[in-house]
Enzyme design. Structure first.
Site, PDB file in Angstrom:
ATOM      1  N   ASP A 156     -13.725   7.318   6.795  1.00 27.97           N
ATOM      2  CA  ASP A 156     -12.445   6.596   6.858  1.00 27.97           C
ATOM      3  C   ASP A 156     -11.749   6.837   5.521  1.00 27.97           C
ATOM      4  OD1 ASP A 156     -10.496   4.679   6.361  1.00 27.97           O
ATOM      5  OD2 ASP A 156     -11.577   3.037   7.308  1.00 27.97           O
ATOM      6  N   HIS A 172      -7.336   5.054   2.446  1.00 26.60           N
ATOM      7  CA  HIS A 172      -6.745   4.869   1.106  1.00 26.60           C
ATOM      8  C   HIS A 172      -6.832   6.138   0.251  1.00 26.60           C
ATOM      9  CE1 HIS A 172      -6.172   0.522   1.609  1.00 26.60           C
ATOM     10  NE2 HIS A 172      -7.248   0.624   2.373  1.00 26.60           N
ATOM     11  N   SER A 195     -11.243  -0.170   0.115  1.00 23.67           N
ATOM     12  CA  SER A 195      -9.931  -0.819   0.153  1.00 23.67           C
ATOM     13  C   SER A 195      -9.784  -1.993  -0.798  1.00 23.67           C
ATOM     14  CB  SER A 195      -9.633  -1.281   1.577  1.00 23.67           C
ATOM     15  OG  SER A 195     -10.633  -2.179   2.026  1.00 23.67           O
ATOM     16  N   ASN A 208       0.825  -1.215   0.000  1.00 19.49           N
ATOM     17  CA  ASN A 208       0.000   0.000   0.000  1.00 19.49           C
ATOM     18  C   ASN A 208       0.858   1.264   0.000  1.00 19.49           C
ATOM     19  OD1 ASN A 208      -2.544  -1.331   0.107  1.00 19.49           O
ATOM     20  ND2 ASN A 208      -2.166  -1.779   2.263  1.00 19.49           N
ATOM     21  N   LYS A 244      -0.283   3.546   4.950  1.00 15.90           N
ATOM     22  CA  LYS A 244      -0.422   3.318   3.511  1.00 15.90           C
ATOM     23  C   LYS A 244       0.408   4.378   2.765  1.00 15.90           C
ATOM     24  CE  LYS A 244      -4.691   1.035   4.669  1.00 15.90           C
ATOM     25  NZ  LYS A 244      -4.143  -0.304   4.887  1.00 15.90           N
ATOM     26  N   HIS A 274     -14.692  -1.231   6.008  1.00 16.33           N
ATOM     27  CA  HIS A 274     -13.600  -2.041   6.562  1.00 16.33           C
ATOM     28  C   HIS A 274     -13.997  -2.763   7.855  1.00 16.33           C
ATOM     29  CE1 HIS A 274      -9.595  -2.527   8.577  1.00 16.33           C
ATOM     30  NE2 HIS A 274      -9.270  -2.864   7.339  1.00 16.33           N
ATOM     31  N   GLU A 318     -16.276   4.944   3.677  1.00 15.71           N
ATOM     32  CA  GLU A 318     -14.861   5.091   3.317  1.00 15.71           C
ATOM     33  C   GLU A 318     -14.717   6.043   2.141  1.00 15.71           C
ATOM     34  OE1 GLU A 318     -12.775   1.348   2.667  1.00 15.71           O
ATOM     35  OE2 GLU A 318     -13.740   0.509   4.440  1.00 15.71           O
TER      36      GLU A 318
HETATM   37  C1  LIG Z   1     -10.193   1.194   4.899  1.00 16.40           C
HETATM   38  C2  LIG Z   1      -9.299   0.860   6.030  1.00 16.40           C
HETATM   39  N1  LIG Z   1      -9.578   1.368   7.240  1.00 16.40           N
HETATM   40  C3  LIG Z   1      -8.809   1.087   8.297  1.00 16.40           C
HETATM   41  C4  LIG Z   1      -7.696   0.269   8.195  1.00 16.40           C
HETATM   42  C5  LIG Z   1      -6.892  -0.062   9.410  1.00 16.40           C
HETATM   43  O1  LIG Z   1      -5.741   0.715   9.421  1.00 16.40           O
HETATM   44  P1  LIG Z   1      -4.393   0.165  10.121  1.00 16.40           P
HETATM   45  O2  LIG Z   1      -3.789  -0.804   9.180  1.00 16.40           O
HETATM   46  O3  LIG Z   1      -3.579   1.411  10.305  1.00 16.40           O
HETATM   47  O4  LIG Z   1      -4.799  -0.450  11.399  1.00 16.40           O
HETATM   48  C6  LIG Z   1      -7.348  -0.247   6.940  1.00 16.40           C
HETATM   49  C7  LIG Z   1      -6.127  -1.081   6.789  1.00 16.40           C
HETATM   50  O5  LIG Z   1      -6.125  -2.205   6.397  1.00 16.40           O
HETATM   51  C8  LIG Z   1      -8.177   0.028   5.840  1.00 16.40           C
HETATM   52  O6  LIG Z   1      -7.925  -0.509   4.646  1.00 16.40           O
END
Ligand SMILES: Cc1ncc(COP(=O)(O)O)c(C=O)c1O
Length: 400
Positions: free
Chosen positions: A204, A207, A180, A46, A239, A132, A176
């Site tokens: 969120d 990405h 993702s 990522n 990321k 997520h 989001e």
């Molecule tokens: C959309 C999304 N939110 C939250 C997270 C969690 O973040 P972290 O990897 O910093 O715990 C991820 C990571 O995989 C993600 O893809």
């Protein structure tokens, strides 16, 4: 649970082709990765902007290890909040135009803190079905009232909002910025047009940060939305910012409310000060080095053009995340293994993380034109006979 039961569960998992396992790899400059002495082009990371290999970032971490140290030595409200944390927070506020931020040890923790605090006891949470796992997980506690609306379906969301208004039900919406596993971008402006200040939006942007919008502020900025229109923004360092940890950003009052409430914040060791210093450098590089976003956009454009010419089934995603759907787990695993033989590291993502098995291609500014051509050629040459040419995915509930 008894050990024999655990062993049966593990055996069944293997049989179903759903067994998960770490692979020890070493990521290298130039979009490469080494595994058991062999070199691969890495299309599963990522590191969208190629910052993971940026010399100034590595130098900042090395310098900070000497000046600020590795250990925060405590939770933020005891001894863990140091000058490095305050200065990283100020840099994030300046970049994103928010009044305050809270730093967390992961994006996962940040998301859980955001939803735990901002879904009031009487609120109905409306959540995109593809959100997520860090957001979905809270829903299974049984203590929350929620509805998942079909992925990116604003008509369905509007209907749910209308129904809740008719019954005087208070509502919080969460989604989001860039999904993702599918790479599609939420039209924040269109979504906000359905909401009012008493029906807040939690976003969120794990990405989207660094990659989209002016100075890489994120997916909301790319849609011309003011950050103050979001009640709370979550993003992470793991990321595009090439580090680790996460943060919540918003108005002074909203962030202070989370500070007072969040068990993830209060009862967890603060981020390493050295890491915070490095992330300050990462934010600076991200803001000033527009060429990284331009290079990534060129790489995405090239991949899509070559894939279309080759007749590969790709989705409509215009971001760094380019999914290629497969008929089943076995075909995804077989395709991924065949790609490895061709020097391409491309992980298969399977249910329950996604509703349908896929290869999740992740492009980076550090990929060269040659590597992208090599990827498309290898995809075509190793494509299973059963490969499916679909452009849409099936709704599900648990995303990685
Ligand atoms: C959309 C999304 N939110 C939250 C997270 C969690 O973040 P972290 O990897 O910093 O715990 C991820 C990571 O995989 C993600 O893809």
């Amino acid at each position: 649970m008894q050990t024999a039961e655990i062993q049966r569960w593990l055996a069944a998992r293997r049989e179903q082709g759903l067994y998960r396992q770490e692979q020890q790899v070493q990521t290298l400059p130039g979009g490469l990765l080494r595994c058991h002495g062999e070199l691969f082009v890495n299309f599963s990371g990522n590191d969208y902007l190629g910052l993971a290999e940026a010399a100034p970032l590595r130098q900042a971490l090395a310098d900070a290890a000497r000046t600020d140290g590795l250990a925060s030595t405590g939770s933020p409200l005891i001894t863990g909040y140091q000058p490095a944390h305050a200065e990283l927070s100020a840099a994030l506020c300046d970049w994103l135009g928010v009044e305050d931020v809270l730093l967390f040890s992961s994006g996962f923790a940040a998301n859980q803190a955001m939803l735990s605090a901002l879904q009031g006891p009487d609120d109905l949470l409306l959540l995109d079905k593809y959100c997520h796992a860090s957001m979905q997980d809270l829903l299974t506690s049984g203590q929350r009232v929620f509805k998942r609306y079909p992925h990116q379906d604003l008509t369905a969301l509007a209907a749910l909002l209308q129904r809740s208004a008719a019954s005087n039900q208070s509502v919080v919406v969460a989604t989001e910025g860039v999904f993702s596993m599918d790479g599609d971008v939420t039209d924040c402006a269109a979504l906000l047009a359905l909401l009012t200040p008493d029906r807040p939006l939690l976003l969120d942007d794990a990405h989207g940060i660094g990659v989209l919008g002016p100075e890489g502020r994120g997916s909301w900025a790319a849609h011309g939305v003011q950050v103050s229109a979001l009640q709370c923004l979550m993003a992470n360092f793991g990321k595009a910012l090439a580090g680790q940890g996460g943060f919540l950003a918003g108005s002074r009052d909203v962030i202070d409310f989370i500070r007072q409430q969040s068990r993830h914040y209060i009862y967890s060791t603060a981020l390493s000060p050295a890491l915070c210093r490095a992330m300050q450098t990462s934010v600076l590089l991200c803001r000033t080095e527009q060429w990284r976003r331009d290079q990534l956009a060129d790489n995405i454009g090239l991949f899509r053009q070559l894939a279309r010419q080759a007749g590969l089934g790709i989705s409509a995603s215009t971001t760094a995340i380019q999914p290629v759907l497969c008929t089943d787990n076995a075909s995804a695993m077989g395709w991924s293994a065949a790609l490895k033989q061709a020097g391409i590291w491309l992980h298969a993502i399977r249910p329950p993380t996604v509703p349908q098995a896929r290869l999740r291609i992740s492009l980076s500014a550090s990929h060269s034109e040659l590597q992208i051509r090599q990827l498309v050629q290898a995809l075509v040459q190793t494509q299973p006979a059963t490969a499916q040419h679909r452009t849409t995915t099936i709704p599900e509930n648990c995303r990685e």
